[in-house]
Design an enzyme around this catalytic site. Structure first.
Site, PDB file in Angstrom:
ATOM      1  N   GLU A  38     -10.270  -1.628  10.106  1.00  0.00           N
ATOM      2  CA  GLU A  38      -9.340  -2.239   8.960  1.00  0.00           C
ATOM      3  C   GLU A  38      -9.204  -3.749   9.202  1.00  0.00           C
ATOM      4  O   GLU A  38      -9.127  -4.518   8.311  1.00  0.00           O
ATOM      5  CB  GLU A  38      -8.015  -1.529   8.902  1.00  0.00           C
ATOM      6  CG  GLU A  38      -7.204  -2.093   7.880  1.00  0.00           C
ATOM      7  CD  GLU A  38      -5.816  -1.144   7.604  1.00  0.00           C
ATOM      8  OE1 GLU A  38      -4.619  -1.885   7.698  1.00  0.00           O
ATOM      9  OE2 GLU A  38      -5.864   0.067   7.374  1.00  0.00           O
ATOM     10  N   ARG A  58      -7.273  -0.719   0.916  1.00  0.00           N
ATOM     11  CA  ARG A  58      -7.606  -1.735   1.783  1.00  0.00           C
ATOM     12  C   ARG A  58      -8.693  -2.808   1.245  1.00  0.00           C
ATOM     13  O   ARG A  58      -9.599  -3.458   2.095  1.00  0.00           O
ATOM     14  CB  ARG A  58      -7.912  -1.344   3.092  1.00  0.00           C
ATOM     15  CG  ARG A  58      -6.731  -0.593   3.797  1.00  0.00           C
ATOM     16  CD  ARG A  58      -5.445  -1.531   3.929  1.00  0.00           C
ATOM     17  NE  ARG A  58      -4.255  -0.380   4.228  1.00  0.00           N
ATOM     18  CZ  ARG A  58      -3.558   0.166   3.534  1.00  0.00           C
ATOM     19  NH1 ARG A  58      -3.378  -0.006   2.142  1.00  0.00           N
ATOM     20  NH2 ARG A  58      -2.581   0.765   3.824  1.00  0.00           N
ATOM     21  N   SER A  77      -2.828  -1.421  12.044  1.00  0.00           N
ATOM     22  CA  SER A  77      -3.739  -0.031  12.186  1.00  0.00           C
ATOM     23  C   SER A  77      -5.181  -0.733  12.428  1.00  0.00           C
ATOM     24  O   SER A  77      -5.545  -1.453  11.535  1.00  0.00           O
ATOM     25  CB  SER A  77      -3.708   0.688  10.895  1.00  0.00           C
ATOM     26  OG  SER A  77      -2.624   1.238  10.780  1.00  0.00           O
TER      27      SER A  77
END
Length: 300
Positions: free
Chosen positions: A295, A175, A225
């Site tokens: 995130e 990420r 998410s």
């Protein structure tokens, strides 16, 4: 702040622009106030000129794609938002490569690859974002991620010029990437795929989409998410073990379908989401001793 030069840049290229433009409609969470000015470049050259105008004029700017992983404050953004849309979303197949503009939707890229009998992008089918945003955060799912298929990209550098970068230099990690830690702006991505039976590709894509529908709250606005996966754990499992599944603050709620998602169940505000996120982080830290990290990108 003086936006006259940015407006002039938009006029010269024929790009859309508007003052005091609401950002909620440009995010998957459907939350966000207005920016001072929104500009939608019609070409790479137009985008490069807008970025250079902002840099020279000291105008804060934010590059926004499909807004699928962005939470924007109800107070909006004091600066310019440069919206990367379909004008920068071309897709071309070149042998075993697919070259996609930063504004191309991942689903469209996956379909183009499948039509050409090219495998490798199946994991991305159903991720609600653009190619540029996916590379920016090295998006992934079901055992695959952008670092697996990216060969190179074209980008606007700190000098305002267009350059090319090999995947090995992108610092692609879980990420994150060189783009998420700098002001480099992705223009297009060159994907290295492989020959595969088209029906097999589509079957895998359909399988993964069905899993998403069954396990994820796709019927509600969300940022996907909410938290990154902690080493050795799953954020959703930790949240559920702490008894937070279904927990709500205002219009924001921990999804009853998937605890890793904070959803906008109706009328949620930025403050609702942030208060819920902080409650989740605090509770998981107290009960499990684990720090959760967001995130989603938070723009205030």
């Amino acid at each position: 702040m003086d936006y006259a030069l940015l407006e002039e840049s938009c006029k010269c290229s024929g790009s859309f622009y508007e003052r005091n433009h609401s950002l909620a409609e440009h995010t998957s969470m459907k939350i966000g106030g207005a920016c001072d000015i929104l500009a939608r470049p019609v070409s790479e050259a137009a985008l490069a000129d807008m970025i250079n105008v902002c840099r020279r004029g000291g105008i804060p700017y934010f590059i926004l794609g499909r807004g699928s992983n962005v939470l924007i404050s109800g107070n909006g953004w004091r600066g310019a938002v440069l919206l990367i849309g379909r004008e920068l979303g071309g897709i071309a197949v070149d042998g075993e490569y697919v070259v996609a503009g930063a504004g191309a939707g991942l689903a469209q890229v996956c379909m183009a690859a499948a039509d050409a009998g090219l495998g490798g992008m199946e994991f991305a089918y159903g991720i609600p974002g653009s190619v540029g945003g996916a590379l920016y955060m090295n998006a992934g799912a079901y055992g695959g991620e952008m670092s697996d298929v990216t060969e190179s990209c074209r980008y606007i550098g700190e000098d305002g010029e267009i350059h090319e970068m090999a995947a090995a230099d992108m610092k692609l990690r879980y990420r994150g990437s060189i783009f998420s830690e700098s002001r480099l702006c992705i223009l297009s991505v060159r994907l290295k795929l492989f020959l595969k039976n088209t029906e097999a590709i589509r079957a895998r894509m359909d399988e993964l989409m069905q899993k998403r529908r069954e396990k994820q709250p796709l019927e509600y606005p969300s940022c996907g998410s909410t938290f990154k996966r902690p080493d050795g754990y799953f954020a959703a499992a930790l949240i559920e073990e702490c008894g937070l599944k279904g927990y709500a603050i205002g219009g924001a709620q921990v999804s009853e379908k998937h605890s890793g998602f904070v959803i906008n169940r109706g009328g949620a505000s930025f403050d609702d989401v942030m208060r819920l996120v902080e409650h989740i982080k605090r509770t998981v830290k107290e009960k499990k001793g684990i720090e959760l990290e967001c995130e989603m990108l938070i723009l205030e």
